[in-house]
Design a protein around this motif. Structure first.
Motif, mmCIF file in Angstrom:
data_model
loop_
_atom_site.group_PDB
_atom_site.id
_atom_site.type_symbol
_atom_site.label_atom_id
_atom_site.label_comp_id
_atom_site.label_asym_id
_atom_site.label_seq_id
_atom_site.Cartn_x
_atom_site.Cartn_y
_atom_site.Cartn_z
ATOM 1 N N PRO A 57 -4.435 7.119 -9.360
ATOM 2 C CA PRO A 57 -4.758 6.146 -8.327
ATOM 3 C C PRO A 57 -4.936 4.743 -8.906
ATOM 4 O O PRO A 57 -5.151 4.590 -10.104
ATOM 5 C CB PRO A 57 -6.086 6.662 -7.756
ATOM 6 N N GLY A 58 -4.829 3.754 -8.058
ATOM 7 C CA GLY A 58 -5.001 2.364 -8.483
ATOM 8 C C GLY A 58 -6.396 2.132 -9.012
ATOM 9 O O GLY A 58 -7.334 2.846 -8.673
ATOM 10 N N LEU A 59 -6.511 1.109 -9.878
ATOM 11 C CA LEU A 59 -7.810 0.811 -10.491
ATOM 12 C C LEU A 59 -8.906 0.555 -9.464
ATOM 13 O O LEU A 59 -10.056 0.894 -9.656
ATOM 14 C CB LEU A 59 -7.666 -0.432 -11.377
ATOM 15 N N SER A 60 -8.500 -0.089 -8.361
ATOM 16 C CA SER A 60 -9.512 -0.501 -7.396
ATOM 17 C C SER A 60 -9.832 0.603 -6.395
ATOM 18 O O SER A 60 -10.665 0.432 -5.529
ATOM 19 C CB SER A 60 -9.021 -1.737 -6.640
ATOM 20 N N VAL A 334 -0.592 0.464 6.486
ATOM 21 C CA VAL A 334 -0.020 -0.454 5.483
ATOM 22 C C VAL A 334 -0.995 -1.619 5.349
ATOM 23 O O VAL A 334 -1.064 -2.484 6.206
ATOM 24 C CB VAL A 334 1.375 -0.964 5.923
ATOM 25 N N GLN A 335 -1.769 -1.609 4.296
ATOM 26 C CA GLN A 335 -2.864 -2.564 4.174
ATOM 27 C C GLN A 335 -2.526 -3.726 3.268
ATOM 28 O O GLN A 335 -1.791 -3.561 2.279
ATOM 29 C CB GLN A 335 -4.109 -1.845 3.626
ATOM 30 N N ASP A 336 -3.113 -4.892 3.606
ATOM 31 C CA ASP A 336 -2.910 -6.067 2.756
ATOM 32 C C ASP A 336 -3.562 -5.832 1.402
ATOM 33 O O ASP A 336 -4.548 -5.103 1.299
ATOM 34 C CB ASP A 336 -3.531 -7.305 3.416
ATOM 35 N N LEU B 109 0.001 -2.934 0.077
ATOM 36 C CA LEU B 109 1.379 -3.420 -0.061
ATOM 37 C C LEU B 109 1.840 -3.415 -1.512
ATOM 38 O O LEU B 109 2.995 -3.114 -1.812
ATOM 39 C CB LEU B 109 1.486 -4.834 0.521
ATOM 40 N N LYS B 110 0.896 -3.710 -2.427
ATOM 41 C CA LYS B 110 1.290 -3.768 -3.852
ATOM 42 C C LYS B 110 1.781 -2.405 -4.342
ATOM 43 O O LYS B 110 2.603 -2.324 -5.247
ATOM 44 C CB LYS B 110 0.157 -4.292 -4.722
ATOM 45 N N GLU B 111 1.245 -1.333 -3.744
ATOM 46 C CA GLU B 111 1.643 0.010 -4.181
ATOM 47 C C GLU B 111 3.110 0.265 -3.842
ATOM 48 O O GLU B 111 3.869 0.766 -4.674
ATOM 49 C CB GLU B 111 0.750 1.057 -3.521
ATOM 50 N N ILE B 112 3.495 -0.096 -2.633
ATOM 51 C CA ILE B 112 4.899 0.143 -2.260
ATOM 52 C C ILE B 112 5.816 -0.859 -2.955
ATOM 53 O O ILE B 112 6.951 -0.524 -3.305
ATOM 54 C CB ILE B 112 5.093 0.176 -0.727
#
Lengths: 506, 137
Positions: A57-60, A334-336, B109-112
């Motif tokens: 998963p992403g760091l955040s 789809v989040q910013d 969005l950065k993930e995609i």
């Protein structure tokens, strides 16, 4: 009244066994898939949790709280359904839910690999070799999931009451055995098991309410329920938000009293960069678990080392957590991007995740400067039992680093009421390691030697202290006793102190 | 520097297509969005896309079927599956059947973006485009 919890790997027949058992008993059936769908509607990000077993998963991304919510939701729903009736539940790691409830029958199930491959190939329309690869990878993913969610090995036989191998046994016979076992007095509800079920339910319901309410969702809370009394413990850093706890939990069915308490024992850990796999983390967590303390993280960035993209640091506590209500969101999932997540957080986020997972998180801050800034941040709060200065001044050489860390510890110690130690001192003062074991062995040998010498030479010693010999060496005898007594007391005290550390008594 | 890709997006929630289309355009790629998977399949018959981003649960035709249809036409196309109903079983199924990546909603969005970048890199490695094709970056 019995709760049958059937657990198995994919395509091993758990759903079929549950259905056959339901037909025999007339008991209601509940599957993990149904619960997961319900949990998703509440906004619990189960999909993210599941995929995190395959992808890092992403760091955040804060998934530990999602894990707690997922477990709380499953527990609350199962407790509600099983309160007044028998229940059959089937799902991945179902045998690990409702820990301690004695009237649950934990059932494991396995089927021959060839059958699993055949079924998988049929269901997913895969070639047999692809199905085999799929199952191999999925089994690994599921084992990882169980270790992450439940912190145990899912195959441990100690976790089951019954385990079926369907190689030579039909589902009907397995269900027959289950029926007979469920009738045994060992798996009937008792007042104690019903009380535990109610406590688990109340505690899970309270956790869900607090985590899903916008007034309290950012507070890191420890929730415990006992006989209708809910005790919520919050870290001192978050006492502002804690005022809403009674309001959020008001009229929770089954709750007759709410007690909100601030965590009293707190360890402040000051460091430049945090790493949950480091020795320091292991030592601090051992101490925190022994004391029942929360650990607050304070990342200190040296002046001039602030990342270029962060001109200033916020003065507010940095909880690093914001729940996106995916069930209510109108962004279609789809989040910013979160601009804060771009900045390197020095491992604070990952360490926070580990602490939350262990129930020991007490808050996090990032400040830029020296001990003045640390003091400004913590002075006057009087809420720390211990301040640990971890790895600091990492860009300096070893001797400069050691000296500056000690100076920092001394400066803070002088102006703060709490004891301040460095990470090196932490082990020697509070924990028991190899070095302490060698020291204990040395002092213990010395103590035994002294006692053996004293008790095997009583006559000459008594002569020296009060007999005929004493008349010739009065002064020497007095000096010897004066020196020997504190020496023996010190050696014996060291042995006792180290022995007490082994049994976690400070 | 990366190629300008043709990306097809199919999701029964219109907002997903709208949001992805806007950001894909910003990144210099071309995209077409569909809320009806049948219409997306029809379009896939007509044109080869470099990347297909598909939701999984979409009523009669699911994302796995879309992916299989894509591979019947072109094995080089990278298929990225997105879903709000992600499970380990579904993710593994998608990857076993050839999906380039699997992303659980909600995602940033950065993930995609990162996934599209990886897909573009993979496309470049496997089959460099002919000279003269549009390049952005």
């Amino acid at each position: 009244m019995t709760i049958v919890m059937i657990s198995s790997m994919y395509q091993s027949g758990r759903e079929e066994l549950a259905q056959v058992l339901a037909r025999k008993t007339g008991w209601p059936v509940l599957s993990r898939e149904e619960l997961v769908d319900e949990a998703r509607k509440l906004g619990i990000k189960i999909g993210r949790l599941e995929v995190a077993m395959i992808k890092t998963p992403g760091l955040s991304e804060k998934l530990v709280r999602e894990k707690e919510l997922y477990l709380a939701f499953l527990t609350a729903t199962l407790c509600e359904k099983a309160r007044e009736t028998n229940l059959i539940y089937h799902g991945r790691a179902g045998h690990l839910l409702l820990p301690g409830v004695s009237h649950r029958l934990r059932v494991g199930l396995t089927a021959p690999q060839e059958i699993r491959i055949k079924r998988t190939a049929q269901v997913l329309n895969l070639a047999p070799d692809k199905a085999e690869t799929y199952l191999g990878q999925l089994d690994e993913d599921v084992a990882k999931w169980i270790r992450y969610i439940h912190r145990v090995d899912g195959c441990d036989p100690n976790q089951f009451d019954l385990f079926f191998n369907l190689e030579n046994m039909g589902l009907s016979n397995a269900a027959g055995i289950l029926c007979a076992t469920a009738e045994l007095p060992d798996f009937q509800a008792t007042p104690a098991s019903l009380k535990l079920l109610n406590d688990l339910n109340l505690s899970a319901q309270a956790k869900l309410r607090l985590a899903l309410n916008e007034l309290t969702l950012q507070v890191d809370l420890q929730v415990h329920a006992d006989n209708g009394v809910i005790t919520v413990t919050y870290p001192p850093e978050q006492d502002q938000a804690s005022q809403y706890i009674p309001q959020v939990l008001a009229e929770l069915p089954g709750c007759r009293e709410i007690q909100c308490t601030m965590a009293e024992t707190n360890i402040l850990w000051v460091q430049e960069r945090f790493e949950p796999k480091s020795e320091n983390f292991g030592q601090i967590i051992r101490l925190a678990q022994r004391w029942g303390a929360a650990v607050e993280l304070l990342r200190l960035i040296q002046p001039g080392e602030l990342p270029g993209d962060a001109e200033t640091l916020r003065g507010d506590p940095d909880y690093g957590y914001a729940r996106q209500e995916c069930a209510l969101a109108d962004d279609g999932g789809v989040q910013d991007d979160d601009p804060q997540a771009v900045m390197d957080d020095g491992g604070v986020g990952q360490t926070e995740e580990e602490l939350v997972d262990l129930g020991r998180f007490g808050g996090r801050h990032t400040i830029c400067g020296g001990y003045d800034q640390i003091l400004k941040r913590v002075q006057g709060s009087g809420r720390y039992t211990l301040v640990v200065i971890g790895d600091m001044f990492m860009s300096k050489g070893h001797s400069a680093r050691t000296r500056q860390t000690r100076e920092l510890a001394l400066n803070i110690r002088d102006r703060l009421k709490a004891p301040v130690i460095t990470a090196d001192e932490l082990k020697s003062r509070f924990l028991f390691g190899k070095r302490q074991a060698v020291t204990l062995l040395g002092y213990l040998s010395l103590t035994i030697l002294i006692y053996v010498l004293v008790f095997t030479n009583q006559k000459p010693i008594l002569d020296f202290l009060g007999g005929p010999l004493h008349q010739n060496f009065k002064v020497l005898a007095a000096v010897t006793v004066t020196l020997f007594s504190p020496l023996l007391a010190y050696v014996y005290g060291c042995v006792s102190g180290l022995a007490l550390k082994i049994i976690n008594v400070d | 520097m990366s190629y300008q890709c043709d990306i097809l997006i199919v999701d029964d929630e219109p907002i997903v297509g709208e949001r992805l289309k806007a950001f894909i355009k910003k990144d210099g790629h071309r995209s077409e969005t569909f809320v009806d998977p049948s219409a997306a399949l029809k379009r896939l018959e007509e044109k080869d896309f470099d990347i297909v981003i598909s939701d999984i649960r979409m009523g009669e035709i699911d994302g796995i079927q879309v992916m299989q249809k894509v591979f019947q036409k072109s094995r080089r196309t990278k298929v990225i599956m997105i879903t709000g109903y992600a499970t380990l079983e579904l993710a593994r199924e998608s990857l076993t059947k050839g999906a380039f990546d699997f992303i659980a909603k909600p995602f940033k969005l950065k993930e995609i973006r990162r996934t599209i970048e990886k897909a573009v890199e993979s496309l470049e490695k496997s089959e460099p485009r002919k000279t003269g094709e549009a390049v952005v970056g």
